[in-house]
Design an enzyme around this catalytic site. Sequence first.
Site, PDB file in Angstrom:
ATOM      1  CE  LYS A   1      -4.358  -1.889   1.580  1.00 34.09           C
ATOM      2  NZ  LYS A   1      -5.402  -1.986   2.612  1.00 34.09           N
TER       3      LYS A   1
ATOM      4  NE  ARG B   1      -7.712  -8.316   0.872  1.00 35.79           N
ATOM      5  CZ  ARG B   1      -7.257  -7.574  -0.136  1.00 35.79           C
ATOM      6  NH1 ARG B   1      -6.221  -6.779   0.043  1.00 35.79           N
ATOM      7  NH2 ARG B   1      -7.851  -7.614  -1.306  1.00 35.79           N
TER       8      ARG B   1
HETATM    9  C1  PT1 Z   1      -7.942  -4.434   3.545  1.00 34.88           C
HETATM   10  C2  PT1 Z   1      -8.255  -4.445   2.147  1.00 34.88           C
HETATM   11  C3  PT1 Z   1      -9.340  -5.281   1.737  1.00 34.88           C
HETATM   12  N1  PT1 Z   1      -7.574  -3.709   1.235  1.00 34.88           N
HETATM   13  C4  PT1 Z   1      -9.680  -5.978   3.956  1.00 34.88           C
HETATM   14  N2  PT1 Z   1     -10.018  -6.036   2.649  1.00 34.88           N
HETATM   15  C5  PT1 Z   1      -7.943  -3.746  -0.053  1.00 34.88           C
HETATM   16  N3  PT1 Z   1     -10.372  -6.725   4.866  1.00 34.88           N
HETATM   17  C6  PT1 Z   1      -9.015  -4.564  -0.459  1.00 34.88           C
HETATM   18  C7  PT1 Z   1      -3.079   2.207  -1.038  1.00 34.88           C
HETATM   19  O1  PT1 Z   1      -3.066   3.115  -0.196  1.00 34.88           O
HETATM   20  O2  PT1 Z   1      -6.967  -3.689   4.031  1.00 34.88           O
HETATM   21  N4  PT1 Z   1      -8.655  -5.184   4.405  1.00 34.88           N
HETATM   22  N5  PT1 Z   1      -9.683  -5.317   0.434  1.00 34.88           N
HETATM   23  C8  PT1 Z   1      -7.202  -2.901  -1.069  1.00 34.88           C
HETATM   24  N6  PT1 Z   1      -7.368  -1.520  -0.802  1.00 34.88           N
HETATM   25  C9  PT1 Z   1      -6.349  -0.577  -0.931  1.00 34.88           C
HETATM   26  C10 PT1 Z   1      -6.373   0.570  -0.143  1.00 34.88           C
HETATM   27  C11 PT1 Z   1      -5.264  -0.813  -1.768  1.00 34.88           C
HETATM   28  C12 PT1 Z   1      -5.315   1.474  -0.182  1.00 34.88           C
HETATM   29  C13 PT1 Z   1      -4.214   0.099  -1.833  1.00 34.88           C
HETATM   30  C14 PT1 Z   1      -4.224   1.254  -1.032  1.00 34.88           C
HETATM   31  O3  PT1 Z   1      -2.156   2.026  -1.844  1.00 34.88           O
END
Ligand code: PT1
Length: 287
Positions: A228, A262
Amino acid sequence: MTDSKVTWLPCGRHRLDLSFPRVMGILNVTPDSFSDGGRHLELDDALRHAERMLAQGAAIIDVGGESTRPGSRPVSPQQELDRVAPVVERLVRDLDALVSVDTSCPAVMRETAALGAGMLNDVRALTREGALEAAVGTGLPVCLMHMQGEPQDMQQAPRYEVPIETAVGDYLLARVAACEAAGLRRERLLIDPGFGFGKTVEHNLRLLNRMEGLAALELPLLVGMSRKSMIGKVLDRPVEERLPGGLALAALAVERGARILRVHDVGPVLDAVNMTWAVLKEGCEHD
Ligand code: PT1
């Protein structure tokens, strides 16, 4: 180290032992703009990737058909189902995998549960119309995540009236209460602070630093920080160079009570997690 009371999580045909930290492998089912032939190739690709993550020690495969990363737009339930259902079906049938479905959509919850999914993962914590009822109907465990805003605009100057860990803790407590009131048993709930979902880098770092407060809620803690932008921003690294930073975060998350991580890079993270756990465990072994 806060020890969660729950050790076995019933996940459909599977039981997940959470007496030690586990790794959940990410399987994004991306849109296909081309032909039906392309779709078959994509399905095979997805299955091969899942197989590799299982071989590396993933306990769960998290299948998602809606991108929720910052800036992404919502998809229709039918579109989401078309992407996710064939993958879930094959993962269950061919690999007997414990499949989690990353969705906020009631129809996707119902249909994938019928196909043998073992867990639901909702970044909107069952707040969509009908989601609570749909989840109760499946009997599956649900991960409730904190998000402020919607993916499309959540990173536009996020701010909070109270300390971030208070905002997240209060929100998750309220969602847990709503779920219990709707008939979802507490034994079936997991919580997730939602790193990167309507949070600045400082919010994310502080949230991880203070995460033991969330672990104290005594529900299994799931975290997602893999690749992230919080890593990218601190270290000034592009997405393909964020693994070392991610391993440091994984170790800290385990130390602060996380039970499911995850991640994209299952093998390396599992080593970091197991090494961290070996140290923590020795601390409680002989006293
Ligand atoms: C998470 C999650 C998810 N993240 C759960 N499910 C994502 N339970 C999808 C960035 O800042 O943390 N927990 N499902 C993906 N979401 C992101 C959010 C991907 C922020 C990248 C960023 O780069």
